[in-house]
Design a protein around this motif. Structure first.
Motif, mmCIF file in Angstrom:
data_model
loop_
_atom_site.group_PDB
_atom_site.id
_atom_site.type_symbol
_atom_site.label_atom_id
_atom_site.label_comp_id
_atom_site.label_asym_id
_atom_site.label_seq_id
_atom_site.Cartn_x
_atom_site.Cartn_y
_atom_site.Cartn_z
ATOM 1 N N ARG A 1 -2.689 -9.820 -11.589
ATOM 2 C CA ARG A 1 -3.097 -8.418 -11.653
ATOM 3 C C ARG A 1 -1.907 -7.469 -11.760
ATOM 4 O O ARG A 1 -2.086 -6.286 -12.068
ATOM 5 N N CYS B 1 1.633 1.831 -3.542
ATOM 6 C CA CYS B 1 0.434 2.293 -4.248
ATOM 7 C C CYS B 1 0.122 3.758 -3.950
ATOM 8 O O CYS B 1 -0.460 4.451 -4.790
ATOM 9 N N LYS C 1 -1.092 -1.612 -9.610
ATOM 10 C CA LYS C 1 -0.330 -0.367 -9.608
ATOM 11 C C LYS C 1 1.161 -0.590 -9.336
ATOM 12 O O LYS C 1 1.923 0.376 -9.279
ATOM 13 N N ARG D 1 -6.590 -11.438 -0.045
ATOM 14 C CA ARG D 1 -8.051 -11.380 -0.111
ATOM 15 C C ARG D 1 -8.609 -12.131 1.084
ATOM 16 O O ARG D 1 -7.888 -12.863 1.778
ATOM 17 N N ASN E 1 -5.625 -6.570 -3.958
ATOM 18 C CA ASN E 1 -5.686 -6.890 -5.384
ATOM 19 C C ASN E 1 -5.738 -5.634 -6.236
ATOM 20 O O ASN E 1 -5.195 -5.599 -7.343
ATOM 21 N N GLY E 2 -6.364 -4.588 -5.729
ATOM 22 C CA GLY E 2 -6.360 -3.328 -6.451
ATOM 23 C C GLY E 2 -4.969 -2.727 -6.525
ATOM 24 O O GLY E 2 -4.586 -2.150 -7.555
ATOM 25 N N CYS E 3 -4.196 -2.879 -5.444
ATOM 26 C CA CYS E 3 -2.827 -2.363 -5.435
ATOM 27 C C CYS E 3 -1.931 -3.128 -6.400
ATOM 28 O O CYS E 3 -0.987 -2.558 -6.961
ATOM 29 N N GLY F 1 -7.901 -4.092 -0.047
ATOM 30 C CA GLY F 1 -7.362 -3.330 -1.166
ATOM 31 C C GLY F 1 -6.155 -3.939 -1.853
ATOM 32 O O GLY F 1 -5.610 -3.336 -2.787
ATOM 33 N N HIS G 1 0.823 -1.214 0.000
ATOM 34 C CA HIS G 1 0.000 0.000 0.000
ATOM 35 C C HIS G 1 0.856 1.263 0.000
ATOM 36 O O HIS G 1 0.441 2.287 -0.551
#
Length: 310
Positions: A270, A144, A243, A164, A238-240, A236, A141
């Protein structure tokens, strides 16, 4: 509340190594409250070309990196390891802060400040962030949240990240943790109070309950806002991944209770295709890889990856 224990226990790191010399990190008198200790492992008289910054996990301490540090000193003299004490954990010099975090941005700022300290000492070295469990969440994070195109490190190692929530944890339960954290942020709860009879195997020879009893830096109670923060970080991950901009090594034990091989492969997929990424899954290994029976094999894989970064 057992589901909450399942979410949080995966972030616990226990230390079973002997103490090593603690190097102080002095700051001006006005900044005493933000002074954190750290440990270093490096070959005397050798200037490293790669420096690892270790970010330990929940209820952990810098001493958790002893096995890795000693391995690198013996086998990779050009690699140094610096591991610092994470804010709000059991070695935070301000006892009132232990078991609490006001905002995850404080973790990211501490990591950035410590990275700058290391860069000043080793300006020519490549900097690798190495986070285990909760430390992997912080490192991911922090990257990110940094400006795109200007990553704060040259490489990233994620050891046993929780990427997750398990499928048996319903979304409403995760939402309930977040509501509790927002409603009573400073209320403190103990993991023992919410775990019931549940315990989790962390290495081949130890489980969480046995380890926590022997740690001098174990914290009995944590604020709901810290637990809510960890929930948000997991949510958060998987979203990171999408990036990430630096070469990344992901280490996972096949018997890790908190995520399986499929979860990890989904995270790795990802990461952008143009970014170098390496995934290692170890059969019969558990969550605490730096103390696992297979740690020598794991450390050798880390060595090979570090050499490629050179």
């Amino acid at each position: 509340m057992k589901f909450l224990f399942s979410i949080l226990l995966g972030l616990v790191l226990s230390g079973c190594a002997n103490d090593v010399f603690l190097v102080s990190n002095p700051k001006p008198e006005t900044a005493q409250s933000d002074t954190f200790g750290y440990r270093t492992w490096r070959r005397q008289g050798v200037e490293p070309d790669v420096v690892i910054i270790g970010i330990h996990g929940f209820c952990g301490a810098s001493v958790d990196y002893t096995n890795l540090g000693e391995h690198l000193v013996k086998r990779q003299p050009l690699t140094a390891l610096y591991a610092y004490e994470v804010r709000g954990q059991g070695s935070d010099p301000i006892k009132e802060r232990r078991g609490d975090i006001g905002n995850p941005e404080q973790w990211y700022a501490d990591l950035e400040a410590f990275t700058q300290l290391v860069e000043e000492r080793h300006p020519e070295a490549k900097i690798i962030w190495y986070g285990e469990s909760m430390g992997a969440l912080i490192a991911t994070h922090a990257i990110c949240s940094a400006p795109q195109g200007n990553p704060p490190c040259d490489g990233l190692v994620l050891s046993s990240p929780i990427v997750r929530f398990k499928d048996d944890i319903e979304p409403w339960k995760v939402a309930l943790v977040k509501v509790a954290a927002a409603t009573l942020p400073l209320a403190r709860v103990s993991l023992d109070a919410i775990s019931g009879e549940q315990d989790v195997q962390m290495t081949q020879e130890s489980n969480h309950g046995d380890q926590s009893k022997t740690n001098s830096y174990n914290i009995e109670q944590h604020t709901l806002r810290l637990l809510g923060t960890l929930t948000n970080l997991i949510d958060g991950m998987n979203g990171c991944a999408a990036k990430l901009e630096v070469p990344t090594l992901i280490l996972h034990g096949d018997k890790d209770y908190f995520n399986n091989d499929s979860d990890m492969r989904g995270f790795v997929a990802r990461i952008p295709s143009g970014v170098s990424k390496t995934y290692k899954n170890y059969p019969n290994a558990y969550h605490l890889l730096m103390y696992d029976e297979k740690r020598d094999k794991i450390f050798r894989d880390v060595e090979k990856w570090l050499n490629r970064q050179r």
